[in-house]
Write an enzyme that holds these catalytic residues in place. Structure first.
Site, PDB file in Angstrom:
ATOM      1  N   TYR A 159       0.827  -1.225   0.000  1.00  0.00           N
ATOM      2  CA  TYR A 159       0.000   0.000   0.000  1.00  0.00           C
ATOM      3  C   TYR A 159       0.859   1.273   0.000  1.00  0.00           C
ATOM      4  O   TYR A 159       0.741   2.094  -0.921  1.00  0.00           O
ATOM      5  CB  TYR A 159      -1.013  -0.026   1.151  1.00  0.00           C
ATOM      6  N   LYS A 163       1.254   4.082  -3.043  1.00  0.00           N
ATOM      7  CA  LYS A 163       0.892   5.500  -2.879  1.00  0.00           C
ATOM      8  C   LYS A 163       2.096   6.386  -3.199  1.00  0.00           C
ATOM      9  O   LYS A 163       1.952   7.447  -3.800  1.00  0.00           O
ATOM     10  CB  LYS A 163       0.381   5.784  -1.464  1.00  0.00           C
TER      11      LYS A 163
HETATM   12  N1  LIG Z   1      -8.742   6.265   5.043  1.00  0.00           N
HETATM   13  C1  LIG Z   1      -7.630   6.891   5.414  1.00  0.00           C
HETATM   14  O1  LIG Z   1      -7.313   7.021   6.608  1.00  0.00           O
HETATM   15  C2  LIG Z   1      -6.746   7.486   4.370  1.00  0.00           C
HETATM   16  C3  LIG Z   1      -7.000   7.398   3.011  1.00  0.00           C
HETATM   17  N2  LIG Z   1      -6.154   7.986   2.086  1.00  0.00           N
HETATM   18  C4  LIG Z   1      -6.421   7.923   0.655  1.00  0.00           C
HETATM   19  O2  LIG Z   1      -7.679   8.522   0.411  1.00  0.00           O
HETATM   20  C5  LIG Z   1      -8.297   7.923  -0.700  1.00  0.00           C
HETATM   21  C6  LIG Z   1      -9.707   7.503  -0.316  1.00  0.00           C
HETATM   22  O3  LIG Z   1      -9.618   6.574   0.744  1.00  0.00           O
HETATM   23  P1  LIG Z   1     -10.893   6.071   1.531  1.00  0.00           P
HETATM   24  O4  LIG Z   1     -12.034   6.955   1.226  1.00  0.00           O
HETATM   25  O5  LIG Z   1     -10.476   5.845   2.917  1.00  0.00           O
HETATM   26  O6  LIG Z   1     -11.091   4.653   0.857  1.00  0.00           O
HETATM   27  P2  LIG Z   1     -12.412   3.961   0.332  1.00  0.00           P
HETATM   28  O7  LIG Z   1     -12.069   2.545   0.064  1.00  0.00           O
HETATM   29  O8  LIG Z   1     -13.561   4.251   1.224  1.00  0.00           O
HETATM   30  O9  LIG Z   1     -12.668   4.729  -1.039  1.00  0.00           O
HETATM   31  C7  LIG Z   1     -11.977   4.440  -2.200  1.00  0.00           C
HETATM   32  C8  LIG Z   1     -12.960   4.466  -3.344  1.00  0.00           C
HETATM   33  O10 LIG Z   1     -12.243   4.138  -4.548  1.00  0.00           O
HETATM   34  C9  LIG Z   1     -13.029   3.240  -5.289  1.00  0.00           C
HETATM   35  N3  LIG Z   1     -12.205   2.386  -6.113  1.00  0.00           N
HETATM   36  C10 LIG Z   1     -11.380   1.394  -5.709  1.00  0.00           C
HETATM   37  N4  LIG Z   1     -10.842   0.794  -6.761  1.00  0.00           N
HETATM   38  C11 LIG Z   1     -11.306   1.428  -7.852  1.00  0.00           C
HETATM   39  C12 LIG Z   1     -11.115   1.269  -9.243  1.00  0.00           C
HETATM   40  N5  LIG Z   1     -10.339   0.292  -9.729  1.00  0.00           N
HETATM   41  N6  LIG Z   1     -11.748   2.094 -10.077  1.00  0.00           N
HETATM   42  C13 LIG Z   1     -12.569   3.061  -9.603  1.00  0.00           C
HETATM   43  N7  LIG Z   1     -12.801   3.261  -8.316  1.00  0.00           N
HETATM   44  C14 LIG Z   1     -12.177   2.446  -7.445  1.00  0.00           C
HETATM   45  C15 LIG Z   1     -13.775   2.405  -4.257  1.00  0.00           C
HETATM   46  O11 LIG Z   1     -14.910   1.791  -4.820  1.00  0.00           O
HETATM   47  C16 LIG Z   1     -14.079   3.428  -3.198  1.00  0.00           C
HETATM   48  O12 LIG Z   1     -15.339   4.002  -3.400  1.00  0.00           O
HETATM   49  C17 LIG Z   1      -7.416   6.757  -1.125  1.00  0.00           C
HETATM   50  O13 LIG Z   1      -6.675   7.147  -2.246  1.00  0.00           O
HETATM   51  C18 LIG Z   1      -6.510   6.529   0.074  1.00  0.00           C
HETATM   52  O14 LIG Z   1      -5.267   6.029  -0.317  1.00  0.00           O
HETATM   53  C19 LIG Z   1      -5.073   8.682   2.506  1.00  0.00           C
HETATM   54  C20 LIG Z   1      -4.773   8.798   3.827  1.00  0.00           C
HETATM   55  C21 LIG Z   1      -5.575   8.230   4.869  1.00  0.00           C
HETATM   56  C1  LIG Z   2      -2.617  -2.890  17.015  1.00  0.00           C
HETATM   57  C2  LIG Z   2      -4.100  -2.668  17.116  1.00  0.00           C
HETATM   58  C3  LIG Z   2      -4.477  -2.622  18.577  1.00  0.00           C
HETATM   59  O1  LIG Z   2      -5.710  -2.108  18.882  1.00  0.00           O
HETATM   60  C4  LIG Z   2      -4.521  -1.406  16.412  1.00  0.00           C
HETATM   61  C5  LIG Z   2      -4.441  -1.539  14.928  1.00  0.00           C
HETATM   62  C6  LIG Z   2      -4.914  -0.290  14.300  1.00  0.00           C
HETATM   63  C7  LIG Z   2      -4.630  -0.254  12.796  1.00  0.00           C
HETATM   64  C8  LIG Z   2      -5.633  -1.116  12.090  1.00  0.00           C
HETATM   65  C9  LIG Z   2      -4.621   1.192  12.316  1.00  0.00           C
HETATM   66  C10 LIG Z   2      -3.563   2.011  13.084  1.00  0.00           C
HETATM   67  C11 LIG Z   2      -3.087   3.087  12.136  1.00  0.00           C
HETATM   68  C12 LIG Z   2      -3.960   2.959  10.932  1.00  0.00           C
HETATM   69  C13 LIG Z   2      -3.443   3.499   9.595  1.00  0.00           C
HETATM   70  C14 LIG Z   2      -3.040   4.948   9.686  1.00  0.00           C
HETATM   71  O2  LIG Z   2      -4.083   5.755  10.195  1.00  0.00           O
HETATM   72  C15 LIG Z   2      -2.559   5.510   8.373  1.00  0.00           C
HETATM   73  C16 LIG Z   2      -3.306   5.089   7.166  1.00  0.00           C
HETATM   74  C17 LIG Z   2      -3.232   5.875   6.067  1.00  0.00           C
HETATM   75  C18 LIG Z   2      -3.784   5.482   4.835  1.00  0.00           C
HETATM   76  O3  LIG Z   2      -3.520   6.088   3.798  1.00  0.00           O
HETATM   77  C19 LIG Z   2      -4.661   4.304   4.749  1.00  0.00           C
HETATM   78  C20 LIG Z   2      -5.088   3.772   6.083  1.00  0.00           C
HETATM   79  C21 LIG Z   2      -3.952   3.754   7.116  1.00  0.00           C
HETATM   80  C22 LIG Z   2      -2.875   2.787   6.612  1.00  0.00           C
HETATM   81  C23 LIG Z   2      -4.516   3.327   8.487  1.00  0.00           C
HETATM   82  C24 LIG Z   2      -4.990   1.841   8.450  1.00  0.00           C
HETATM   83  C25 LIG Z   2      -5.373   1.282   9.824  1.00  0.00           C
HETATM   84  C26 LIG Z   2      -4.262   1.468  10.839  1.00  0.00           C
HETATM   85  C27 LIG Z   2      -3.048   0.646  10.443  1.00  0.00           C
END
Ligand SMILES: NC(=O)C1=CN([C@@H]2O[C@H](COP(=O)(O)OP(=O)(O)OC[C@H]3O[C@@H](n4cnc5c(N)ncnc54)[C@H](O)[C@@H]3O)[C@@H](O)[C@H]2O)C=CC1
Ligand SMILES: C[C@@H](CO)CCC[C@@H](C)[C@H]1CC[C@H]2[C@@H]3[C@H](O)CC4=CC(=O)CC[C@]4(C)[C@H]3CC[C@]12C
Length: 368
Positions: A159, A163
């Protein structure tokens, strides 16, 4: 909804617009981008909630498509002024193969870039991640760092690798000539761990706590700080960047911005308790209840079990060596680059972000 008295001339495309973050970006654009004429939402899986958006003054076009399919991406991008590329495979639990993660996150991003170049779209915003920087494989802390803080960003997990590669592609594409002869302007936003309404892992922890009689057990020392940012503020940053990129292309083009707000610096578990506590859960222990070596062993055991069980079923628990390392390594940001470059101030205070998230966890109660 947009004020229709203003000139509605812009076409935006949000890839991944039906995901956790994507939905917030879509709703925020409809509320706060008055120049919007059409909003295209491109996703592998379209949400039923899109229907309710179609009655407003902005034309909402739902496109079911796959970012790995270049022709589908090009068709969706054609005629758009701005692309917000948030689609991605967020898998740190081994649910999907490394090849698929690469294909979606890297090749998918390359397809978006090429589509912009071929069709003449000039502005591209990429949702990157803190994971592009760290925590790295050495588990070195990144304490209240900013975009210029030196840090050895070395990754092995698919992952963060994907990214980082995708972010580099986006930044290197800044300045490329698009159809019509003008330069492409790109930038990348790097959220830390996003929380808020729709955060699946928060829900998983909540239901786990309910199953354990209202308790969660501390596994990570309270002193390990993990950066978190509210989804509404991350969405707001995307909207602002999209708006300002045209006027401040020379300053913002090719730049990265951490996503930040006033959420407190806490450990991953203590932070979750800000929401799960008011919903009736309790975090047991002021120190981790298990020695770290035992957690490492359990995480390794989970990896082995995942591998052994793969022919029969998908075993993908939250704890594995990678998630343990991320949760157990301090990674927090402290920066004002977004304020200086495009006037960002968090739209939601910590109190409001907290209230909204608690309300959502409560409504999620019955949906185990
Ligand atoms: N959730 C988090 O804590 C973080 C997320 N991100 C980034 O933010 C973005 C959104 O993440 P989330 O909303 O958490 O994930 P999510 O899984 O909820 O949303 C991702 C969306 O992309 C769509 N998708 C996946 N594969 C696809 C494909 N082949 N074609 C078209 N659409 C596709 C999915 O259907 C989904 O709706 C991602 O790029 C992720 O890397 C960055 C930092 C933290
Ligand atoms: C060891 C466990 C005891 O309770 C807790 C495990 C928690 C994990 C599942 C999460 C802890 C940190 C999270 C990640 C972090 O917030 C940064 C991220 C950024 C992204 O772009 C995608 C998601 C994630 C990797 C996020 C995923 C879940 C954790 C590893």
């Amino acid at each position: 909804m947009a004020n229709s008295a203003q000139t509605q001339e812009l076409v935006y495309l949000v890839t991944g617009g039906c995901g956790f973050l994507g939905e917030h970006v879509v709703r925020m654009l409809l509320q706060r981008e008055p120049r919007l004429r059409e909003l295209r939402i491109f996703d592998l899986h379209l949400g039923p909630w899109l229907e309710e958006l179609k009655t407003g003054p902005v034309q909402v076009t739902a496109i079911q498509g796959d970012v790995t399919q270049a022709h589908e991406v090009a068709a969706a991008v054609a005629g758009a002024h701005v692309v917000i590329h948030t689609a991605g495979l967020v898998d740190v639990f081994g649910k999907t193969s490394p090849e698929t993660i690469h294909e979606v996150n890297v090749q998918g991003t390359q397809n978006v870039i090429e589509a912009c170049v071929q069709t003449g779209t000039r502005f591209l915003i990429y949702t990157s991640s803190m994971e592009v920087v760290g925590p790295n494989i050495k588990g070195q802390p990144f304490y209240r760092g900013n975009e210029n803080t030196p840090y050895e960003a070395v990754h092995r997990h698919p992952y963060p690798c994907s990214k980082a590669l995708a972010e580099r592609l986006v930044l290197e594409a800044n300045g490329r000539e698009v159809l019509g002869g003008l330069p492409l302007v790109t930038c990348a936003l790097r959220p830390t761990g996003i929380y808020g309404e729709g955060h699946q892992i928060m829900k998983d922890f909540y239901h786990q706590g309910l199953r354990l009689g209202g308790r969660l057990f501390r596994a990570i020392p309270a002193s390990v700080e993990h950066g978190r940012v509210y989804v509404g503020n991350v969405a707001w940053m995307h909207v602002l960047v999209a708006r300002e990129l045209e006027h401040r292309a020379a300053l913002m083009g090719g730049q990265v911005y951490f996503c930040y707000d006033n959420s407190p610096y806490k450990s991953y578990e203590d932070f979750n308790m800000e929401f799960l506590g008011p919903c009736g859960l309790r975090l047991v222990g002021t120190r981790p209840l298990m020695p770290y070596w035992l957690l490492v062993l359990l995480a390794a055991l989970n990896t082995l079990l995942q591998w052994l069980l793969r022919p029969l079923l998908l075993y993908a628990p939250l704890l594995n060596p990678y998630t343990l390392a991320v949760a157990n390594t301090t990674f927090t940001v402290s920066t004002d680059k977004a304020r200086r470059h495009f006037g960002y101030e968090p739209l939601f205070s910590w109190e409001e972000s907290r209230t909204r998230t608690i309300r959502w966890v409560r409504t999620a109660e019955g949906s185990a």
